[in-house]
Each structure stands twice: as C-alpha cells, then as structure tokens.
Design a protein around this motif. Structure first.
Motif, PDB file in Angstrom:
ATOM      1  N   THR A  78      -7.915  -0.377 -22.369  1.00 26.32           N
ATOM      2  CA  THR A  78      -7.689   0.376 -21.642  1.00 26.32           C
ATOM      3  C   THR A  78      -6.580   0.119 -20.442  1.00 26.32           C
ATOM      4  O   THR A  78      -5.930   0.781 -19.529  1.00 26.32           O
ATOM      5  N   ASN A  79      -5.893  -0.859 -20.717  1.00 21.00           N
ATOM      6  CA  ASN A  79      -5.202  -2.162 -19.165  1.00 21.00           C
ATOM      7  C   ASN A  79      -4.498  -3.741 -20.762  1.00 21.00           C
ATOM      8  O   ASN A  79      -4.799  -4.330 -20.725  1.00 21.00           O
ATOM      9  N   ASN A  80      -3.202  -3.271 -20.864  1.00 20.62           N
ATOM     10  CA  ASN A  80      -2.686  -3.467 -21.054  1.00 20.62           C
ATOM     11  C   ASN A  80      -1.224  -4.488 -20.463  1.00 20.62           C
ATOM     12  O   ASN A  80      -0.534  -4.388 -20.541  1.00 20.62           O
ATOM     13  N   SER A  81      -1.542  -4.846 -19.396  1.00 20.68           N
ATOM     14  CA  SER A  81      -0.650  -5.239 -17.952  1.00 20.68           C
ATOM     15  C   SER A  81       0.270  -6.678 -18.884  1.00 20.68           C
ATOM     16  O   SER A  81       0.936  -6.422 -18.846  1.00 20.68           O
ATOM     17  N   GLU A  82      -0.752  -7.181 -18.653  1.00 20.78           N
ATOM     18  CA  GLU A  82      -0.123  -8.900 -18.765  1.00 20.78           C
ATOM     19  C   GLU A  82       0.372  -8.636 -20.287  1.00 20.78           C
ATOM     20  O   GLU A  82       2.261  -9.095 -20.632  1.00 20.78           O
ATOM     21  N   ILE A  83      -0.305  -8.603 -21.824  1.00 20.02           N
ATOM     22  CA  ILE A  83       0.738  -8.034 -23.178  1.00 20.02           C
ATOM     23  C   ILE A  83       2.055  -7.266 -22.953  1.00 20.02           C
ATOM     24  O   ILE A  83       3.395  -7.375 -22.911  1.00 20.02           O
ATOM     25  N   ILE A  84       2.017  -6.067 -22.032  1.00 23.97           N
ATOM     26  CA  ILE A  84       3.020  -5.090 -21.645  1.00 23.97           C
ATOM     27  C   ILE A  84       4.500  -5.944 -20.174  1.00 23.97           C
ATOM     28  O   ILE A  84       5.602  -6.394 -20.512  1.00 23.97           O
ATOM     29  N   ILE A  85       4.127  -6.879 -19.609  1.00 25.18           N
ATOM     30  CA  ILE A  85       4.629  -7.792 -18.568  1.00 25.18           C
ATOM     31  C   ILE A  85       4.848  -8.619 -19.773  1.00 25.18           C
ATOM     32  O   ILE A  85       6.506  -9.503 -19.470  1.00 25.18           O
ATOM     33  N   SER A  86       3.961  -9.543 -20.339  1.00 21.15           N
ATOM     34  CA  SER A  86       4.726 -10.880 -21.492  1.00 21.15           C
ATOM     35  C   SER A  86       6.014 -10.561 -21.976  1.00 21.15           C
ATOM     36  O   SER A  86       7.002 -10.634 -22.133  1.00 21.15           O
ATOM     37  N   THR A  87       5.802  -9.126 -23.080  1.00 18.74           N
ATOM     38  CA  THR A  87       6.661  -8.729 -24.175  1.00 18.74           C
ATOM     39  C   THR A  87       8.053  -7.798 -23.089  1.00 18.74           C
ATOM     40  O   THR A  87       9.337  -7.795 -22.992  1.00 18.74           O
ATOM     41  N   HIS A 157      10.317   1.148 -12.644  1.00 20.70           N
ATOM     42  CA  HIS A 157       9.214   1.733 -14.057  1.00 20.70           C
ATOM     43  C   HIS A 157       8.273   1.299 -14.118  1.00 20.70           C
ATOM     44  O   HIS A 157       7.609   0.150 -13.879  1.00 20.70           O
ATOM     45  N   ILE A 158       7.680   2.281 -14.148  1.00 19.98           N
ATOM     46  CA  ILE A 158       6.200   2.771 -13.674  1.00 19.98           C
ATOM     47  C   ILE A 158       5.988   1.589 -15.187  1.00 19.98           C
ATOM     48  O   ILE A 158       5.674   2.079 -16.185  1.00 19.98           O
ATOM     49  N   LEU A 159       4.503   0.335 -15.322  1.00 22.15           N
ATOM     50  CA  LEU A 159       4.008  -0.395 -16.671  1.00 22.15           C
ATOM     51  C   LEU A 159       2.429   0.374 -16.883  1.00 22.15           C
ATOM     52  O   LEU A 159       2.511   0.370 -17.521  1.00 22.15           O
ATOM     53  N   THR A 160       2.580   0.195 -15.698  1.00 19.12           N
ATOM     54  CA  THR A 160       0.723   0.834 -16.015  1.00 19.12           C
ATOM     55  C   THR A 160      -0.081   1.468 -14.614  1.00 19.12           C
ATOM     56  O   THR A 160       1.206   1.278 -14.057  1.00 19.12           O
ATOM     57  N   GLY A 161      -0.884   2.679 -14.697  1.00 24.58           N
ATOM     58  CA  GLY A 161      -1.248   3.161 -13.103  1.00 24.58           C
ATOM     59  C   GLY A 161      -0.296   3.919 -13.297  1.00 24.58           C
ATOM     60  O   GLY A 161       0.323   5.081 -13.983  1.00 24.58           O
ATOM     61  N   ARG A 186      19.508   5.522  -2.287  1.00 26.01           N
ATOM     62  CA  ARG A 186      19.239   4.383  -0.867  1.00 26.01           C
ATOM     63  C   ARG A 186      19.658   5.273   0.548  1.00 26.01           C
ATOM     64  O   ARG A 186      19.914   6.895   0.547  1.00 26.01           O
ATOM     65  N   GLY A 187      18.776   5.223   1.483  1.00 26.37           N
ATOM     66  CA  GLY A 187      19.320   6.213   2.955  1.00 26.37           C
ATOM     67  C   GLY A 187      17.675   7.190   2.755  1.00 26.37           C
ATOM     68  O   GLY A 187      18.339   7.821   3.680  1.00 26.37           O
ATOM     69  N   VAL A 188      17.213   7.436   1.642  1.00 24.64           N
ATOM     70  CA  VAL A 188      16.241   8.397   1.644  1.00 24.64           C
ATOM     71  C   VAL A 188      15.184   7.467   1.967  1.00 24.64           C
ATOM     72  O   VAL A 188      14.679   6.279   1.012  1.00 24.64           O
ATOM     73  N   VAL A 189      13.879   8.340   2.036  1.00 20.19           N
ATOM     74  CA  VAL A 189      12.655   7.793   2.758  1.00 20.19           C
ATOM     75  C   VAL A 189      11.288   8.487   2.411  1.00 20.19           C
ATOM     76  O   VAL A 189      11.903   9.838   2.762  1.00 20.19           O
ATOM     77  N   LYS A 190      10.458   8.041   1.695  1.00 18.73           N
ATOM     78  CA  LYS A 190       9.118   8.541   1.481  1.00 18.73           C
ATOM     79  C   LYS A 190       7.815   7.911   1.994  1.00 18.73           C
ATOM     80  O   LYS A 190       7.755   6.821   2.278  1.00 18.73           O
ATOM     81  N   GLN A 191       6.857   8.366   2.131  1.00 17.00           N
ATOM     82  CA  GLN A 191       5.671   8.099   1.788  1.00 17.00           C
ATOM     83  C   GLN A 191       5.732   7.946   0.686  1.00 17.00           C
ATOM     84  O   GLN A 191       5.566   8.735  -0.828  1.00 17.00           O
ATOM     85  N   TYR A 192       4.749   6.886   0.365  1.00 23.44           N
ATOM     86  CA  TYR A 192       4.104   6.972  -1.355  1.00 23.44           C
ATOM     87  C   TYR A 192       2.649   6.333  -1.526  1.00 23.44           C
ATOM     88  O   TYR A 192       2.371   5.329  -0.953  1.00 23.44           O
ATOM     89  N   THR A 193       2.003   6.855  -2.580  1.00 20.76           N
ATOM     90  CA  THR A 193       1.183   5.456  -3.096  1.00 20.76           C
ATOM     91  C   THR A 193       1.092   5.297  -4.536  1.00 20.76           C
ATOM     92  O   THR A 193       1.616   5.517  -5.606  1.00 20.76           O
ATOM     93  N   ALA A 194      -0.111   3.743  -4.621  1.00 21.18           N
ATOM     94  CA  ALA A 194      -0.013   3.478  -6.130  1.00 21.18           C
ATOM     95  C   ALA A 194      -1.427   3.551  -6.098  1.00 21.18           C
ATOM     96  O   ALA A 194      -2.462   2.631  -5.370  1.00 21.18           O
ATOM     97  N   ALA A 195      -2.132   3.843  -7.274  1.00 23.48           N
ATOM     98  CA  ALA A 195      -3.534   3.684  -7.386  1.00 23.48           C
ATOM     99  C   ALA A 195      -3.487   2.294  -8.228  1.00 23.48           C
ATOM    100  O   ALA A 195      -2.617   1.218  -7.938  1.00 23.48           O
ATOM    101  N   PRO A 196      -4.798   2.523  -8.078  1.00 24.90           N
ATOM    102  CA  PRO A 196      -5.393   0.782  -8.299  1.00 24.90           C
ATOM    103  C   PRO A 196      -4.777   0.167  -9.680  1.00 24.90           C
ATOM    104  O   PRO A 196      -4.850   1.182 -10.925  1.00 24.90           O
ATOM    105  N   GLU A 197      -4.502  -1.101  -9.750  1.00 23.22           N
ATOM    106  CA  GLU A 197      -3.589  -1.314 -11.022  1.00 23.22           C
ATOM    107  C   GLU A 197      -2.599  -0.660 -11.430  1.00 23.22           C
ATOM    108  O   GLU A 197      -2.541  -0.196 -12.886  1.00 23.22           O
ATOM    109  N   THR A 198      -1.868  -0.263 -10.800  1.00 25.45           N
ATOM    110  CA  THR A 198      -0.220   0.043 -10.852  1.00 25.45           C
ATOM    111  C   THR A 198       0.264  -0.790 -10.884  1.00 25.45           C
ATOM    112  O   THR A 198       0.458  -2.059  -9.881  1.00 25.45           O
ATOM    113  N   TRP A 199       0.952  -1.376 -11.672  1.00 24.94           N
ATOM    114  CA  TRP A 199       2.376  -2.395 -12.248  1.00 24.94           C
ATOM    115  C   TRP A 199       2.827  -1.921 -12.613  1.00 24.94           C
ATOM    116  O   TRP A 199       3.597  -1.238 -13.136  1.00 24.94           O
ATOM    117  N   ALA A 200       4.584  -1.989 -12.046  1.00 24.94           N
ATOM    118  CA  ALA A 200       5.733  -1.896 -11.897  1.00 24.94           C
ATOM    119  C   ALA A 200       6.967  -3.194 -12.023  1.00 24.94           C
ATOM    120  O   ALA A 200       7.041  -3.938 -11.411  1.00 24.94           O
TER     121      ALA A 200
END
Length: 249
Positions: A78-87, A157-161, A186-200
């Motif tokens: 359910t969480n391939n973070s390390e494999i995704i980042i490595s590849t 570029h969202i990888l997980t989460g 550039r020049g645009v401002v937003k409020q953003y959130t990232a769910a737990p275990e979100t990596w990009a």
C-alpha cells in the motif's frame, strides 16, 4: 537699512531643513535602487529559460514510468514510496548524465526539515542551481500552509498520498493524486494541504535565490531552529556553487 541674518549654530529651522533634505535624498536613492532592481528582475525573467535543462513534461513521463514500475515490482504494497523514489532517481541520472545529482536518499543526514508559510515537511535535494531545483518533498504525517508568492514556477509531481489546494475565491478544492502535476504558477498564491505520507517530486524553475527568504522566514520568526537552517544553507549552497563552477546557471 535692512540687517542681514546669518544662521547661527543650533538654529532649529536650518537643522530641520538639512534633515528633511537628507531624508529626501535617502528615499530618492532607495526609490532609484528599487526601480533598477525591478527592471533587472524583469529583464532576467526574459532570459532565464535559456538555462533550463529539465522540463515538466519530461519529468512527468519519468514519474509515470516510476509509478508503473514500482507497482509491478511490489503489487501488494500500500506504500511504495521507497521503490518509487529509488527508480525515479535512477531514471533521472540515466536520462540526464550531464546534471550533477544527489542520489543517496536513504542517508537520513541529507534530509532536512522545511518550515515555510506555516507548513512543515522534509526534503531531499536532488539538484540545485541558480535557475532550477528538484527535490523530493513531503510529510509522513501531513501538513498545511501558505504556498508563498514566488518568482519561479513550481511543479509538484505527486508520487504518493494526496495534495489539495485552492486560490482565494475558489469554493471547491483542487485535488492531486499520484501521477498528477500541481503547477503553482509564479506570482500566484494558494493554501495547500498534504495528506499523511504524501511525497512529491518538486521541480522549480525561475530565479531560485529569490525563493529562499520565504523558505527561511519561519526559522527566524517561529521555529528558531538554526541547526536545520544551517544544514539547509549548507546543502543548497554547496549544490548551487558546485553547479556554477560547472557552468550551470
């Protein structure tokens, strides 16, 4: 016969006049400097694209391939973070051998926390120059904050989460899942959130040094975590200087 009047030492009207004149000169110099600086920035923004090596479209192709490969290698996880980042890193190095990459992402000493705009995450710097940086960024527990108003385009570029965001006035949120690209213009401002275990994979292109004050402000006015600030400056400065010496602006 009219008597002449010479200002005497300590004459308040003369002192006030000199003070006003000095103040006007100081603000005049500041206004000229600000105008020149703005003009320089506008000119710089017309030429910085000639220094870019990476493109958002190509990076997204690499991300898509990494996501598919990680799913094939470990389909039951359910969480391939390390494999995704490595590849992903392996592909970036293979596609762009001309770029100086940092690849030892498993070394925790090269990860640093980042507090900016009220949000907190951690990052691993893959490449940094004056006009481009590319990092792995995210949070294991989730975060939320202000995107900042930058002089560079920022591509997540969202990888997980999952990452969500909105601009002031929007009544519904933008939603970004693995494989999606969140372009913070550039020049645009937003409020953003990232769910737990979100990596990009975060890629910024523009004049990167002008983004640094936003990244450092929370340290001085909130966290006072000077050790993390030192390591951030050490890692980023080392990469920028190294790439400048290699001719990469």
């Amino acid at each position: 016969m009219t008597a002449s009047h010479k200002p005497r030492k300590g004459d308040k009207s003369t002192s006030t006049s000199n003070s006003d004149s000095s103040t006007l000169r100081r603000w005049g110099f500041r206004a000229i400097f600000l105008a020149l600086f703005i003009g320089f920035c506008q000119f710089a923004n017309t030429i910085n694209d000639r220094f870019y090596v990476l493109t958002p479209a190509e990076l997204n192709e690499t991300v898509q391939h990494s996501l598919k490969l990680a799913a094939a290698l470990n389909p039951n996880s359910t969480n391939n973070s390390e494999i995704i980042i490595s590849t992903l890193i392996d592909q970036l190095v293979e596609k762009h051998p001309e770029i100086s990459w940092q690849t030892d992402f498993r070394n925790k000493k090269d990860w640093v926390f980042n507090n900016a705009g009220g949000a907190m995450g951690s990052m691993y710097l893959l490449h940094a120059s004056i006009t481009e940086y590319i990092i792995i960024f995210g949070s294991a527990v989730g975060t939320e904050g202000h995107s900042g108003r930058h002089t560079a385009d920022d591509y997540f570029h969202i990888l997980t989460g999952q990452q969500t965001a909105y601009e002031a006035g929007d009544l519904t949120r933008e939603i970004y899942n693995p494989g999606d690209v969140h372009h913070m213009k550039r020049g645009v401002v937003k409020q953003y959130t990232a769910a737990p275990e979100t990596w990009a994979l975060e890629y910024a292109r523009g004049w990167i040094p002008l983004m640094l004050p936003f990244g450092f402000a929370d340290t001085f006015f909130s966290t006072l975590d000077l050790i993390t600030l030192y390591h951030t400056v050490r890692v980023t400065g080392k990469e920028m200087i190294k790439n400048l010496l290699m001719g990469k602006i």
